[in-house]
Write an enzyme that holds these catalytic residues in place. Structure first.
Site, PDB file in Angstrom:
ATOM      1  CG  ASP A  11      -2.074   0.873   1.154  1.00 51.21           C
ATOM      2  OD1 ASP A  11      -2.058   1.766   0.293  1.00 51.21           O
ATOM      3  OD2 ASP A  11      -3.018   0.697   1.953  1.00 51.21           O
ATOM      4  CG  ASP A 105      -3.515   3.824  -3.295  1.00 46.52           C
ATOM      5  OD1 ASP A 105      -4.356   2.998  -3.723  1.00 46.52           O
ATOM      6  OD2 ASP A 105      -3.769   4.658  -2.424  1.00 46.52           O
ATOM      7  CD  GLU A 106      -5.499  -1.377  -1.130  1.00 46.18           C
ATOM      8  OE1 GLU A 106      -5.959  -2.460  -0.744  1.00 46.18           O
ATOM      9  OE2 GLU A 106      -6.151  -0.328  -1.186  1.00 46.18           O
TER      10      GLU A 106
END
Lengths: 454, 382
Positions: A11, A105-106
């Site tokens: 993350d 973002d993950e």
């Protein structure tokens, strides 16, 4: 559940805000808030400096402004986020072919699918996790990430969450219950305030308490699907595999406006922009679609969708734009629309090209995504014949380039003027200058990289 | 009104007029068929404000007059009558049809509310019925069916003296057919855009007759402007039809044909069609088929590894570079069918550029360029 902690979750920390701080050296170490800046806007991401003032994502922008009035408020640069995200995802794929991006973002990584040697000890996995964090920092131009690993997606996700920001945690196989049970139930993904409230009413505060409540009681409190799913998660039972490509059934984008819009020309311009965003996503995922849908929510919240189906799938922005424009005119928007969306469904991995659009100069295909350049900048390009009707929109944070001063970003705009700070990720904090809003030397642009060209 | 007419003649004529009647009329009278009896002949007319049809048949008229009756009902009745003379009599608000011992009484519609049929434009030229029907059918296959793009639902007719060019496209393929005719004036130059469905039906109806007269209104001439008319003798009766032209500009298509080619392949049409139909069984919902040309073979492949796959190779004479290209199988079948030639020639430039299909009478013959089918390939993403 696996016997080794081979599922990793990465993350990126305060991703949008971190990209802004990377590219805008004057904002490093300062509160930065990215999100919708209009009256109906919400916070997408707040930097850790802004979080110290109690600003959270999904908070209303007005509340964020009240809590942290001196923060930099930016409207976001999706091209830059996407570019950075791609670089990170590519680095993860070097490690294992099985990477499941959840968002920009993950991502989950199945370490067992890569050639990574022994994964049975936490130390071995910790080394891999640290290497991933170092590699992420390198390829993203200095972004930090939190990494968790465990025997399931649930454990990996909670572990990365626990060590935010810039941390790492590997949960050894066999210790899942021990790890989960002391935590508040809200740590489990999918347990929000509403579910949390209901659980509290039946005396459940921690995951351990959740695990001890019977399934039937959970089903009674939360309903069949949610109750059973939670009961399993509380026992750390999670067999969800890491899936490299998720098959999507449709691709769509939509915009909610700050004020209801009735001007047909402006609505058409927005539809054009949405269509080009949809096509950009189609192109990125190497997909095409047959059905084009336009979604219109009117001032009174009534929602209308109109769609049309082509004989063959397309990914051509001109075709999608033409159809979306036609569909827009099917709905009476004269009293004002508050939301517009454009979507493409009936997805395929091939494209039936059009005899006529294919003869249009290929050069404009090579120029990348038409319309994307206009997002923060010069909408008049899209409304032919009315060059001075629409004022140029300078959104805070957007990238601009000046013929004399070079690259910079919009620091603020209003009353026909725009203030620009001239700096880049590699320049160090730069000077601020103000121009007339229609200064011909100043133009919006989309950088192709954040790296120093030299 | 009172007349006697041959059953077959009536049934044929009524059926032809009834085809152009609207199934859901915007005005009740438009569902009617106008029967006009005078001077040894019968005039049957139908009109839906777009297309008009009128047929003239011989009849024993004992009392002149006219009546408007439901066209569909009249067609059903006349089709099922026994092969005996049919008598029609208008009686007050009713029309009585008798044939042998069968008797039908049909309510009439108000004749005075029926719109006047458009006047036929003056004749522009004459073409053989079978030539015309064949040309139209070869072109109409490529016409669009999407009402959101009305221009592409039409067939473009271009007349330059004795040369006629028909063209139609649905954006994905384009069919162009050239033929010659006998114009009324040798320097006639005209263009028109005719709804493809109407044109195909009309041309088919005139296929068995000898000549078809095409009447295209000259702009500014006043009568019949915006209309095209067709007239011919079919089944021993004079038939005329007019239809409103489509508005809008047909796309410029001549430049779409690539000026040069990198690969030319000749394949026997019938085996290719059979093979294509077989392979396309696994191409669900018209997903593409892949055609690879090289080493004296045309290889067709379709399907995906997670469902079903098929492939088949047939002999081909190939000049130029090898190539792999994707097509919508139905579009390719349509083109091969429309060629009406034993040998098909494909001309390619690149896998992303349109391919040209022409027909040959034999493997070593020159391609017949009267008919060309331009087909946009499918871009395979991986």
């Amino acid at each position: 559940m696996r016997s080794k902690p081979s599922i990793l979750h990465l993350d990126l920390d305060a991703f949008f805000a971190a990209v802004e701080q990377r590219d805008k050296p004057s904002l490093r170490g300062k509160p930065v808030i990215v999100g919708g800046l209009g009256p109906r806007g919400v916070v997408s991401t707040a930097s850790y400096e802004a979080r110290a003032f109690g600003v959270r994502s999904a908070m209303r922008m007005a509340e964020a402004r009240a809590r942290c009035p001196h923060a930099a408020y930016l409207s976001g640069r999706f091209a830059a986020y996407r570019m950075t995200s791609r670089a990170v995802m590519a680095a993860l794929r070097e490690l294992s072919p099985l990477v499941e991006p959840v968002s920009f973002d993950e991502a989950y990584v199945d370490l067992a699918a890569g050639d990574l040697g022994d994964l049975s000890t936490t130390t071995a996995v910790e080394h891999i996790a640290d290497a991933i964090r170092a590699r992420t920092f390198e390829v993203s131009g200095g972004l930090t990430a939190s990494v968790g690993a465990g025997t399931s997606k649930l454990i990996a996700k909670i572990a990365s969450d626990l060590r935010k920001p810039d941390g790492r945690l590997v949960v050894a196989a066999g210790t899942e219950a021990e790890f989960l049970h002391p935590m508040p139930v809200s740590r489990i993904p999918g347990v929000g305030p509403a579910t949390g409230d209901r659980l509290r009413r039946i005396g459940v505060h921690t995951v351990g308490e959740l695990a001890r409540v019977g399934v039937s009681e959970l089903v009674a409190a939360l309903g069949q699907a949610h109750g059973q799913a939670l009961a399993r998660l509380a026992q750390a039972e999670d067999d969800r595999p890491v899936v490299a490509e998720r098959e999507s059934k449709s691709i769509s984008v939509e915009d909610t406006f700050d004020h209801d819009i009735a001007d047909p020309r402006l609505l058409q311009m927005i539809v054009d922009r949405l269509a080009s965003r949809v096509c950009e996503r189609l192109a990125r995922e190497r997909l095409s679609g047959r059905t084009v849908t336009v979604k219109i929510r009117l001032f009174d919240f009534s929602t209308h969708t109109r769609s049309t189906t082509l004989a063959g799938p397309t990914d051509d922005v001109r075709v999608v734009t033409r159809l979306a424009r036609q569909l827009l005119t099917d709905v009476d928007t004269s009293a004002g629309a508050r939301l517009l969306g454009v979507g493409v469904s009936g997805l395929a991995d091939w494209v039936q090209d059009d005899l006529f659009t294919s003869v249009v100069d290929d050069a404009d295909n090579d120029a990348g995504a038409p319309g994307e350049l206009a997002i923060g900048g010069t909408p008049e390009n899209l409304v032919s014949g009315t060059p001075d009707a629409a004022p140029r929109l300078w959104s805070p944070g957007a990238d601009v380039v000046h013929t004399t001063y070079g690259q910079g970003w919009v620091w603020g705009a209003g009353r026909g003027r725009v203030t620009v700070r001239f700096e880049t990720s590699s320049s160090g904090p730069g000077p601020v200058r103000t121009f007339a809003g229609d200064d011909p030397d100043l133009a919006a642009y989309t950088p192709l990289t954040w790296k120093d060209p030299s | 009104m009172k007349f006697r007419v041959d059953r077959d003649v009536l049934a044929d004529a009524v059926a032809w007029v009834a085809r152009s009647l609207p199934s859901r009329p915007s005005l009740p009278v438009l569902a009617g068929m106008l029967i006009d009896a005078r001077d040894g002949e019968l005039l049957l007319s139908g009109f839906d404000y777009e297309t008009s049809a009128r047929v003239q048949v011989p009849a024993e008229v004992t009392s002149e007059g006219s009546a408007l009756v439901s066209g569909r009902l009249l067609a059903d009745i006349s089709r099922s009558l026994p092969a005996q003379p049919v008598d029609l009599t208008a009686d007050g608000g009713k029309v009585v049809v008798t044939c042998r011992s069968a008797r039908f009484t049909v309510q009439t519609l108000p004749v005075e509310d029926y719109p006047e049929l458009p006047e036929m434009p003056t004749a522009s030229g004459i073409v053989k019925g079978d030539v015309f029907a064949n040309a139209v059918s070869q072109v109409a296959v490529a016409a669009g069916r999407d009402d959101m793009l009305p221009v592409l639902t039409g067939v473009r007719i271009e007349i330059e003296g004795s040369a006629v060019t028909l063209a139609a496209t649905d954006r994905y393929r384009l069919a162009v057919r050239e033929f010659s005719w006998t114009p009324e004036k040798p320097d006639l130059s005209a263009t028109a855009l005719v709804p493809a469905r109407v044109l195909a039906d009309t041309a088919k109806a005139f296929a068995s007759g000898s000549d078809v007269t095409i009447a295209l209104a000259v702009p500014g001439s006043g009568t019949g402007e915006g209309l095209v008319g067709f007239a011919g003798i079919s089944g021993g009766t004079m038939r005329r039809t007019t239809t409103r032209l489509l508005d809008g500009e047909f796309p410029k298509y001549r430049t779409l044909f690539p000026p040069e080619q990198q690969t030319v392949a000749r394949v026997e049409t019938a085996p290719l069609v059979e093979s294509l139909k077989r392979v396309a069984l696994v191409a669900e919902r018209n997903t593409p088929i892949r055609l690879t040309l090289g080493d004296g073979q045309a290889t067709l492949e379709a399907g995906s590894s997670d469902e079903a796959q098929a492939s088949e190779s047939i002999e081909a004479a190939i000049e130029g570079e090898s190539l792999t290209i994707g097509f919508n199988p139905q579009y390719l079948l349509d083109g091969l069918g429309a060629l009406e030639a034993p040998v098909a020639q494909f001309s390619f430039t690149q896998p992303t550029r349109p391919a040209v299909l022409t027909g040959l009478a034999a493997a070593d013959a020159e391609p017949n360029t009267d008919y060309r089918y331009l087909l946009m390939p499918v871009r395979l993403q991986n």
